[in-house]
Motif scaffolding. Structure first.
Motif, PDB file in Angstrom:
ATOM      1  N   VAL A 247       0.819  -1.212   0.000  1.00  0.00           N
ATOM      2  CA  VAL A 247       0.000   0.000   0.000  1.00  0.00           C
ATOM      3  C   VAL A 247       0.852   1.261   0.000  1.00  0.00           C
ATOM      4  CG1 VAL A 247      -1.723   1.313   1.316  1.00  0.00           C
ATOM      5  CG2 VAL A 247      -1.902  -1.178   1.153  1.00  0.00           C
ATOM      6  N   TYR A 248       1.941   1.236   0.779  1.00  0.00           N
ATOM      7  CA  TYR A 248       2.785   2.432   0.830  1.00  0.00           C
ATOM      8  C   TYR A 248       4.198   2.053   1.261  1.00  0.00           C
ATOM      9  CZ  TYR A 248       4.038   7.327   1.280  1.00  0.00           C
ATOM     10  OH  TYR A 248       4.615   8.557   1.094  1.00  0.00           O
ATOM     11  N   GLU A 249       5.176   2.626   0.603  1.00  0.00           N
ATOM     12  CA  GLU A 249       6.573   2.480   0.986  1.00  0.00           C
ATOM     13  C   GLU A 249       7.327   3.730   0.562  1.00  0.00           C
ATOM     14  OE1 GLU A 249       9.092  -0.310  -1.025  1.00  0.00           O
ATOM     15  OE2 GLU A 249       7.975  -0.148  -2.908  1.00  0.00           O
ATOM     16  N   ARG A 250       8.500   3.933   1.146  1.00  0.00           N
ATOM     17  CA  ARG A 250       9.365   5.033   0.733  1.00  0.00           C
ATOM     18  C   ARG A 250      10.778   4.512   0.584  1.00  0.00           C
ATOM     19  NH1 ARG A 250       7.277  10.338   1.032  1.00  0.00           N
ATOM     20  NH2 ARG A 250       9.357  10.929   0.281  1.00  0.00           N
ATOM     21  N   LYS A 251      11.146   4.185  -0.640  1.00  0.00           N
ATOM     22  CA  LYS A 251      12.469   3.644  -0.905  1.00  0.00           C
ATOM     23  C   LYS A 251      13.568   4.669  -0.644  1.00  0.00           C
ATOM     24  CE  LYS A 251      10.897   0.272  -4.336  1.00  0.00           C
ATOM     25  NZ  LYS A 251      10.995  -0.202  -5.741  1.00  0.00           N
ATOM     26  N   ASP A 252      13.177   5.950  -0.592  1.00  0.00           N
ATOM     27  CA  ASP A 252      14.150   7.013  -0.361  1.00  0.00           C
ATOM     28  C   ASP A 252      14.323   7.345   1.121  1.00  0.00           C
ATOM     29  OD1 ASP A 252      11.513   7.969  -0.277  1.00  0.00           O
ATOM     30  OD2 ASP A 252      12.153  10.024  -0.673  1.00  0.00           O
ATOM     31  N   GLN A 253      13.559   6.652   2.004  1.00  0.00           N
ATOM     32  CA  GLN A 253      13.589   6.965   3.440  1.00  0.00           C
ATOM     33  C   GLN A 253      13.671   5.658   4.234  1.00  0.00           C
ATOM     34  OE1 GLN A 253      13.878   9.976   4.522  1.00  0.00           O
ATOM     35  NE2 GLN A 253      13.261  11.180   2.727  1.00  0.00           N
ATOM     36  N   LYS A 254      14.878   5.139   4.412  1.00  0.00           N
ATOM     37  CA  LYS A 254      15.024   3.823   5.030  1.00  0.00           C
ATOM     38  C   LYS A 254      14.598   3.806   6.495  1.00  0.00           C
ATOM     39  CE  LYS A 254      19.856   4.010   6.631  1.00  0.00           C
ATOM     40  NZ  LYS A 254      21.169   3.323   6.591  1.00  0.00           N
ATOM     41  N   LEU A 269      -7.728   5.848   4.581  1.00  0.00           N
ATOM     42  CA  LEU A 269      -6.679   5.118   5.287  1.00  0.00           C
ATOM     43  C   LEU A 269      -5.710   6.174   5.815  1.00  0.00           C
ATOM     44  CD1 LEU A 269      -5.357   2.421   6.086  1.00  0.00           C
ATOM     45  CD2 LEU A 269      -3.999   2.595   3.981  1.00  0.00           C
ATOM     46  N   LEU A 270      -5.554   6.223   7.116  1.00  0.00           N
ATOM     47  CA  LEU A 270      -4.710   7.219   7.758  1.00  0.00           C
ATOM     48  C   LEU A 270      -3.319   6.630   7.960  1.00  0.00           C
ATOM     49  CD1 LEU A 270      -7.325   8.149  10.493  1.00  0.00           C
ATOM     50  CD2 LEU A 270      -7.109   9.124   8.193  1.00  0.00           C
ATOM     51  N   GLN A 286      -4.948   8.342   2.612  1.00  0.00           N
ATOM     52  CA  GLN A 286      -5.264   7.811   1.289  1.00  0.00           C
ATOM     53  C   GLN A 286      -6.778   7.756   1.138  1.00  0.00           C
ATOM     54  OE1 GLN A 286      -4.759   3.446  -0.370  1.00  0.00           O
ATOM     55  NE2 GLN A 286      -2.778   4.484  -0.500  1.00  0.00           N
ATOM     56  N   ASP A 287      -7.264   8.429   0.122  1.00  0.00           N
ATOM     57  CA  ASP A 287      -8.696   8.376  -0.186  1.00  0.00           C
ATOM     58  C   ASP A 287      -8.989   7.000  -0.787  1.00  0.00           C
ATOM     59  OD1 ASP A 287     -11.241   8.558  -1.433  1.00  0.00           O
ATOM     60  OD2 ASP A 287     -11.046  10.734  -1.566  1.00  0.00           O
ATOM     61  N   LEU A 288      -9.753   6.185  -0.065  1.00  0.00           N
ATOM     62  CA  LEU A 288      -9.960   4.802  -0.505  1.00  0.00           C
ATOM     63  C   LEU A 288     -10.819   4.712  -1.760  1.00  0.00           C
ATOM     64  CD1 LEU A 288     -10.401   3.044   2.956  1.00  0.00           C
ATOM     65  CD2 LEU A 288      -8.386   3.064   1.468  1.00  0.00           C
ATOM     66  N   ALA A 289     -11.565   5.773  -2.072  1.00  0.00           N
ATOM     67  CA  ALA A 289     -12.376   5.762  -3.288  1.00  0.00           C
ATOM     68  C   ALA A 289     -11.521   5.983  -4.529  1.00  0.00           C
ATOM     69  CB  ALA A 289     -13.460   6.837  -3.206  1.00  0.00           C
ATOM     70  N   GLY A 291      -7.829   6.059  -4.293  1.00  0.00           N
ATOM     71  CA  GLY A 291      -6.492   5.503  -4.129  1.00  0.00           C
ATOM     72  C   GLY A 291      -5.405   6.553  -4.049  1.00  0.00           C
ATOM     73  N   LYS A 292      -5.772   7.825  -4.056  1.00  0.00           N
ATOM     74  CA  LYS A 292      -4.797   8.906  -4.019  1.00  0.00           C
ATOM     75  C   LYS A 292      -4.284   9.125  -2.594  1.00  0.00           C
ATOM     76  CE  LYS A 292      -4.236  13.847  -4.987  1.00  0.00           C
ATOM     77  NZ  LYS A 292      -4.926  15.100  -5.413  1.00  0.00           N
TER      78      LYS A 292
END
Length: 712
Positions: A247-254, A269-270, A286-289, A291-292
Motif C-alpha cells: 500500500v505504501y513504501e518510501r524507498k528514499d527513506q530507510k 486510510l490514515l 489515502q482516499d480509498l475511493a 487511491g490517491k
C-alpha cells in the motif's frame, strides 16, 4: 516499558527489624572475562572495547560466559536467607482478579481478565450489556511456560473477526494470526516479520492493513540485525501473505516507520509516519475511493494525533506551536496552516491524551503529573471536569464517537487499578469494579513533593511508604526513575510495590526531565547534549531523600529499566557515593555502538550518534561502559535477558564484565540474565514475581538488613 496457592506464614511487622552490617555473600568465585585488545579510533580518540566479543550473542564463548554469570548470580541470590519470604508476600499480593476497561465492537463487549496469577491476561467477549462473557482468546494456551504473549489485538467493526499478534520470549518480532469469533475457529492466515505495528480492519471486515519489514536475509541474525524500510501492506482474509498488496513504501527513506488505520467513517486510510523515536511525526491519508495518497502533514515539526473527522474536517491533538498540547481542526480541502482552527487551546497543564466520545473531546491532562480529565464540545467549549477517586493516574479511556458514556481505569502507587464509568447525562463517575486485594490502601501514604535540581529546576517526586514510618534517616529506600523519550512516569500500581512498603521500605519516583510531564520543553531539556540534566535531577532526588530524613546513602537503592538502565549506569559511574546498590536493567549502556543493532538507530533523535563528532563528545563523556574506572563501587546487579532484541543484551554483558574487572571494593557485582525473556513486555507473572524477589533480596542484603521470616 505486564493461580498458585500457598499457606500464609504468620504475620509480623518488618519495619525497624535491622541487623548489623553483613559481609557480602561469597558462595562462588566471580567469573573472569577475557579482555581483548580491541581499540577503535573515533574522531581522533582511541576507544578501547575489550569485550567486543560479547556482541556475538550466538558464539560458544558468549554462551559459556552467560552460563558462568548465571551460575554466579544464582549462587549469590539463592544464598540470601529468607528470600522465599519476599516471594510469598509478593505472590499473595499479586493474586487478585484484574479487569480491563471494556470496549464495544458491533453488538459485543470485550475486556481482559486475569484471575490473579495467570501468566497472561485472557480476552473475553460478552453481549453488549456485559452478560454471558465467553473466552475469546486465552494466550496462556499458546505456550506451556507462558513465554508466548499477546503483542496486540484488533477486532473487526462488527465484532466477528479477531486479528492478534504474538511474540515469543519477549522478542519485538510479532506473528499475527486470525480467529473467527462466531465459531471460535482459527484461520490459516499468518503474517510474519512484523515489528512495531498493529493491524487495522477495513470497513467490511474482509482484511487488515499492517506494517512489516522484509524477512532477514540468509545468515543474518534477526536478534541483532538493524531494521529499516518498513512498508504498509493490505492482507485479505483467506489469502497467503505473499499475495498481500503493498500500500505504501518510501524507498528514499530507510528509517521511516508507518502506522496505518481506517478513519471512523471508513473513507480514508490514515498513515502515520515516524522517524525513529522522534516524537514528531508526519500524517498522510489515502482516499480509498480514488487511491490517491495526500501528504497532509509533510514536515517533522510537531506531534499530530488523529482524533476523528467530520467529512473533510480532521481533528488532531498536537503540540504544534503549543508545547503543552492543544486540539485543532484541519479542513483537508483547505490544508494551509493559515486555515487551521484551534478548538481546545494550550493550558498550563500538559495534554496527555484525547478521545472523541459523545461528540465531546475527552481530554486527559497531567496537572503536576497527576491526572485531570476535562470535557469539551466540538467547538472547544469546556463543559466540565470529572470527579476522580483520588490523586493518581487515568488510563484506558474507552468509548466510541456516539456513546453516551465511557469507561476508564484509575490507580495510584497504593491504589490497585479499578474500572470506572462516566455518564454524560448524569455527569457522574461510578465505580464498576473494585479489586479484592490482600492489603488495605488506607494503611499506606503516597505523597508528592518538589525538590530543586542542580541548575535550579523544580522537579516533582512521588514518595510512598507505610503509615507510621519514622523519618529516622535510616529507612531502606528504592529510587526508581526513567527520564527520556517523552515518556511520563505517572503513578502506577504494582503489587510488588506494596510488598516493598510492607518490608518497611520507602518507594520514590522522581519525574525527571526527558519525560513528557511538562510538555515538549521538559522532554527537550533531557535529550541529546542536555542528557546530563536527567542524571543531575536523579542525584538531586536522592539528596532530597537523605536531607529530609527518609534514608541515607547506605540504605539507598537505585533502579531503572531500558533508558532508565542508562540512568543507572550513569549513577554508578558518576555518583557511586550516593547509593548502596545500583540495578541497571535491560539498559542502554554502550552509547558509542547502540545505534548499530536492531532498532537502536531509531533512538538517535533522543541520544545523538557517535558517528557524528559533535555527538560523540558528549556521548563519550557519560557513556556508562566507557566511564568505568578502578574504584570502590556499590553493590551492582546488572539485569538483562537473552531474547532482548530491542536493547541487545551485549550492552549489559559488556558493562557487567567491565564493572567486575574494575571493582576495587568488597561489594558484589553480578549479572542476572533471564532465559526465554526479552525487554520486558509479555513477561509471565511467575517470572515477574521472581524478578522483584531478587531485586528486593539483593537490596536488603546490601543494605545490611536481615529478611525476617514473615512480611505483612
Amino acid at each position: 516499558m505486564r493461580a498458585l496457592a500457598f499457606s500464609l506464614l504468620g504475620l509480623g511487622l518488618l519495619a525497624g527489624c535491622q541487623s548489623t552490617e553483613q559481609e557480602p555473600l561469597t558462595t562462588s568465585v566471580m567469573p573472569e572475562s577475557v579482555r581483548q585488545n580491541v581499540v577503535e579510533d573515533l574522531h581522533g580518540t582511541k576507544v578501547a572495547d575489550p569485550y567486543r566479543w560479547l556482541e556475538d550473542l550466538d558464539s560458544p564463548e558468549t554462551a559459556d560466559w552467560v552460563k558462568r554469570q548465571q551460575q554466579y548470580s544464582n549462587d549469590y541470590l539463592s544464598g540470601i536467607d529468607n528470600r522465599d519470604v519476599i516471594e510469598q508476600r509478593i505472590t499473595q499480593l499479586w493474586n487478585y482478579e484484574r479487569l480491563s476497561a471494556p470496549f464495544i465492537k458491533g453488538d459485543y463487549q470485550f475486556f481482559y481478565r486475569n484471575d490473579g496469577l495467570q501468566s497472561q491476561s485472557v480476552l473475553y467477549r460478552a453481549n453488549k450489556d456485559g452478560s454471558n462473557p465467553q473466552v475469546a482468546l486465552d494466550p496462556n494456551t499458546l505456550s506451556a511456560d507462558g513465554t508466548v504473549a499477546l503483542s496486540g489485538v484488533s477486532i473487526s467493526k462488527d465484532g466477528r473477526w479477531l486479528a492478534y499478534g504474538t511474540s515469543e520470549s519477549g522478542s519485538d518480532w510479532q506473528q499475527w494470526q486470525f480467529l473467527d469469533l462466531s465459531s471460535g475457529q482459527p484461520l490459516t492466515d499468518t503474517l510474519e516479520w512484523i515489528k512495531f505495528s498493529s493491524a487495522s480492519w477495513d470497513k467490511e471486515g474482509k482484511g487488515v492493513w499492517y506494517s512489516r519489514y522484509d524477512a532477514p536475509k540468509a545468515g543474518d541474525d534477526k536478534m541483532e540485525q538493524a531494521n529499516y524500510f518498513q512498508k504498509v501492506f493490505y492482507h485479505r482474509l483467506g489469502t497467503d501473505q505473499s499475495e498481500d498488496v503493498l500500500v505504501y513504501e518510501r524507498k528514499d527513506q530507510k528509517d521511516w516507520g508507518f502506522g496505518a488505520e481506517l478513519s471512523d467513517d471508513g473513507k480514508y486510510l490514515l498513515i502515520y509516519v515516524s522517524k525513529g523515536t522522534d516524537s514528531r511525526n508526519l500524517f498522510f491519508y489515502q482516499d480509498l475511493a480514488t487511491g490517491k495518497t495526500v501528504e497532509l502533514i509533510s514536515e517533522f515539526e510537531a506531534e499530530y494525533g488523529y482524533l476523528g473527522n467530520d467529512d473533510s474536517t480532521f481533528y488532531f491533538q498536537t503540540n504544534y506551536q503549543a508545547p503543552q498540547g492543544r486540539i485543532i481542526a484541519i479542513d483537508v480541502n483547505k490544508p494551509e496552516k493559515a486555515n487551521w482552527k484551534e478548538l481546545v487551546p494550550e493550558s498550563k497543564n500538559t495534554l496527555a491524551s484525547a478521545s472523541l466520545i459523545n461528540d465531546h473531546f475527552v481530554v486527559r491532562y497531567m496537572k503536576d503529573v497527576l491526572a485531570q480529565v476535562s470535557l469539551f464540545d466540538l467547538n472547544g467549549k469546556h463543559t466540565g471536569d470529572l470527579s476522580l477517586p483520588g490523586a493518581g493516574s487515568v488510563n484506558g479511556i474507552s468509548g466510541e464517537r456516539k456513546d453516551t458514556s465511557f469507561h476508564f481505569l484509575f490507580n495510584s502507587y497504593i491504589q490497585p487499578t479499578a474500572v470506572y464509568r462516566y455518564d454524560f447525562a448524569s455527569n457522574k463517575v461510578d465505580s464498576v469494579t473494585q479489586p479484592d486485594v490482600a492489603f488495605d490502601p488506607k494503611d499506606y501514604v503516597s505523597e508528592q513533593v518538589f525538590y530543586t535540581s542542580k541548575d535550579g529546576t523544580r522537579v516533582p517526586m512521588m514518595i510512598s511508604y507505610k503509615k507510621g514510618l519514622k523519618r529516622s534517616g535510616d529507612n531502606p529506600t528504592l529510587l526508581y526513575a526513567y527520564g527520556g523519550f517523552n515518556i511520563s512516569l505517572t503513578p502506577r500500581f504494582s503489587p510488588a510495590t506494596i510488598a516493598w512498603l510492607d518490608m518497611g521500605g520507602v518507594y520514590a519516583v522522581p519525574n525527571l526531565r526527558g519525560g513528557a510531564e511538562y510538555g515538549e520543553k521538559w522532554h527537550q531539556q533531557g535529550m541529546l547534549e542536555r542528557k546530563q540534566n536527567v542524571f543531575d535531577d536523579y542525584y538531586a532526588a536522592a539528596e532530597y531523600l537523605i536531607d529530609n530524613g527518609f534514608t541515607n546513602s547506605d540504605k539507598m537503592g537505585a533502579y531503572g529499566r531500558s533508558n532508565g538502565g542508562l540512568l543507572m549506569g550513569a549513577a554508578l559511574t558518576q555518583r557511586p557515593d550516593l547509593f548502596a546498590a545500583v540495578l541497571p536493567a535491560v539498559g542502554v549502556l554502550d552509547m558509542l555502538r547502540y545505534q548499530k543493532f536492531t532498532i537502536g538507530w531509531a533512538w538517535t533523535p533522543e541520544y545523538g550518534s557517535a558517528d557524528n563528532k559533535a555527538d560523540f563528545e558528549y556521548l563519550y563523556a557519560y557513556s556508562p561502559l566507557h566511564n568505568v574506572a578502578k574504584r570502590d563501587y556499590p553493590a551492582t546487579m546488572v539485569m538483562t535477558a537473552d531474547h532482548d532484541d530491542r536493547v541487545v543484551p551485549s550492552h549489559s554483558f559488556k558493562f557487567a564484565a567491565e564493572v567486575q574487572h574494575q571493582q576495587q571494593g568488597p561489594a558484589p557485582v553480578i549479572a542476572r540474565i533471564e532465559t526465554k525473556a526479552g525487554h520486558g513486555a509479555g513477561k509471565p507473572t511467575s517470572m515477574r514475581i521472581a524478578e522483584y524477589r531478587d531485586i528486593y533480596a539483593f537490596l536488603w542484603q546490601n543494605f545490611g538488613l536481615e529478611i525476617p521470616k514473615t512480611i505483612n
